[in-house]
Scaffold this active site. Structure first.
Site, PDB file in Angstrom:
ATOM      1  CE  LYS A  13      43.326  50.651  31.653  1.00  0.00           C
ATOM      2  NZ  LYS A  13      42.404  50.006  30.549  1.00  0.00           N
ATOM      3  NE  ARG A  88      39.566  47.147  36.162  1.00  0.00           N
ATOM      4  CZ  ARG A  88      40.569  46.877  35.545  1.00  0.00           C
ATOM      5  NH1 ARG A  88      41.617  47.003  35.781  1.00  0.00           N
ATOM      6  NH2 ARG A  88      40.430  46.161  34.369  1.00  0.00           N
ATOM      7  NE  ARG A 127      44.735  42.148  25.861  1.00  0.00           N
ATOM      8  CZ  ARG A 127      44.501  43.314  26.757  1.00  0.00           C
ATOM      9  NH1 ARG A 127      44.853  44.419  26.946  1.00  0.00           N
ATOM     10  NH2 ARG A 127      43.249  43.037  27.736  1.00  0.00           N
ATOM     11  NE  ARG A 133      44.514  39.675  29.764  1.00  0.00           N
ATOM     12  CZ  ARG A 133      44.314  40.827  30.365  1.00  0.00           C
ATOM     13  NH1 ARG A 133      45.266  41.847  30.329  1.00  0.00           N
ATOM     14  NH2 ARG A 133      43.231  41.390  30.932  1.00  0.00           N
ATOM     15  NE  ARG A 144      38.652  42.321  30.736  1.00  0.00           N
ATOM     16  CZ  ARG A 144      39.741  42.062  29.927  1.00  0.00           C
ATOM     17  NH1 ARG A 144      39.480  41.121  28.936  1.00  0.00           N
ATOM     18  NH2 ARG A 144      40.849  42.842  29.982  1.00  0.00           N
TER      19      ARG A 144
HETATM   20  P1  AMP Z   1      43.375  44.507  33.308  1.00  0.00           P
HETATM   21  O1  AMP Z   1      44.879  43.705  33.234  1.00  0.00           O
HETATM   22  O2  AMP Z   1      43.752  45.655  34.260  1.00  0.00           O
HETATM   23  O3  AMP Z   1      42.546  44.679  32.290  1.00  0.00           O
HETATM   24  O4  AMP Z   1      42.719  43.388  34.592  1.00  0.00           O
HETATM   25  C1  AMP Z   1      42.297  42.223  34.389  1.00  0.00           C
HETATM   26  C2  AMP Z   1      41.297  41.856  35.233  1.00  0.00           C
HETATM   27  O5  AMP Z   1      42.057  41.831  36.799  1.00  0.00           O
HETATM   28  C3  AMP Z   1      40.185  42.571  35.424  1.00  0.00           C
HETATM   29  O6  AMP Z   1      39.248  42.277  34.538  1.00  0.00           O
HETATM   30  C4  AMP Z   1      39.548  42.320  36.856  1.00  0.00           C
HETATM   31  O7  AMP Z   1      39.246  40.972  37.185  1.00  0.00           O
HETATM   32  C5  AMP Z   1      40.927  42.287  37.827  1.00  0.00           C
HETATM   33  N1  AMP Z   1      41.611  43.774  38.075  1.00  0.00           N
HETATM   34  C6  AMP Z   1      42.723  44.252  37.632  1.00  0.00           C
HETATM   35  N2  AMP Z   1      42.821  45.405  38.367  1.00  0.00           N
HETATM   36  C7  AMP Z   1      41.800  45.421  39.181  1.00  0.00           C
HETATM   37  C8  AMP Z   1      41.467  46.535  40.096  1.00  0.00           C
HETATM   38  N3  AMP Z   1      41.741  47.883  40.370  1.00  0.00           N
HETATM   39  N4  AMP Z   1      40.092  46.398  40.793  1.00  0.00           N
HETATM   40  C9  AMP Z   1      39.344  45.013  40.441  1.00  0.00           C
HETATM   41  N5  AMP Z   1      39.840  44.199  39.782  1.00  0.00           N
HETATM   42  C10 AMP Z   1      40.872  44.475  38.976  1.00  0.00           C
END
Ligand code: AMP
Length: 187
Positions: A13, A88, A127, A133, A144
């Site tokens: 994404k 989410r 990654r 990360r 996740r």
């Molecule tokens: P991502 O980069 O989108 O994979 O997000 C990394 C982490 O940030 C996720 O595993 C969550 O802990 C947190 N996170 C990101 N976006 C959200 C969201 N919309 N709602 C809740 N947690 C989020």
């Protein structure tokens, strides 16, 4: 045009959101990037979010709903955004609907990124090395994916029921997938 990119962690994404934003001129908003930035700066939001992120859990809605209000109210978000990594949860989806509706807009299309799970694990481990990360360990990754299935996958029906969901085969080269997305959007 307001677009949502929906899909499990590691489904591409972020990469496709950046390309799409460049090609359409729409602002890409990624809650994961905003949260990581807040953690780096050591802001109040970052301090609250860090533990959840490291464990691979969702940051609670009571924190995220305010963040969504902030970013979607910015002048540069008016007229359309590419939403990457949110909503989410159903509560977040309802908040997005409400914020867009307040300015006479709506979610126009949701792209669901389909990638088999073994391929996701391969990508995410690559990654982790590149981006360093802290939530790309096998353990946090599995958490996740489970969280995605439990809390985010219900959004597939939420949007499908509205007739705005398009599934994208997200296995292939970056360019191939970008082309499928452009085709799906009629760009
Ligand atoms: P991502 O980069 O989108 O994979 O997000 C990394 C982490 O940030 C996720 O595993 C969550 O802990 C947190 N996170 C990101 N976006 C959200 C969201 N919309 N709602 C809740 N947690 C989020």
């Amino acid at each position: 045009m307001n677009l949502i990119l929906l899909g499990p962690p590691g489904s591409g994404k972020g990469t496709q959101g950046a390309i799409l934003s460049q090609r359409t001129g729409l602002l890409r908003v990624a809650t994961g990037d905003l949260l990581r930035d807040a953690v780096k700066r050591g802001s109040e939001l970052g301090l609250k979010a860090k533990g959840f992120m490291d464990r691979g859990e969702l940051v609670p809605d009571e924190i995220i709903l305010g963040l969504l209000e902030d970013v979607l109210s910015r002048p540069e978000a008016q007229g359309g955004v590419v939403m990457d990594g949110f909503p989410r949860t159903v509560a977040q989806a309802e908040k997005v609907d409400q914020l867009l509706e307040a300015r006479g807009e709506r979610v126009d299309r949701v792209l669901l990124f389909n990638v088999p799970e073994d391929e996701l694990l391969r990508r995410i481990m690559g990654r982790a090395k590149e981006e360093d990360r802290s939530d790309d360990t096998p353990e946090a990754f599995r958490r996740r994916v489970a969280v995605y299935r439990e809390q985010t996958a219900p959004l597939v029906d939420y949007y499908r029921g509205r007739g705005i969901l398009t599934e994208i085969d997200a296995v292939g080269t970056v360019e191939e997938i970008a082309e499928r997305i452009e085709e799906a959007l009629g760009l």
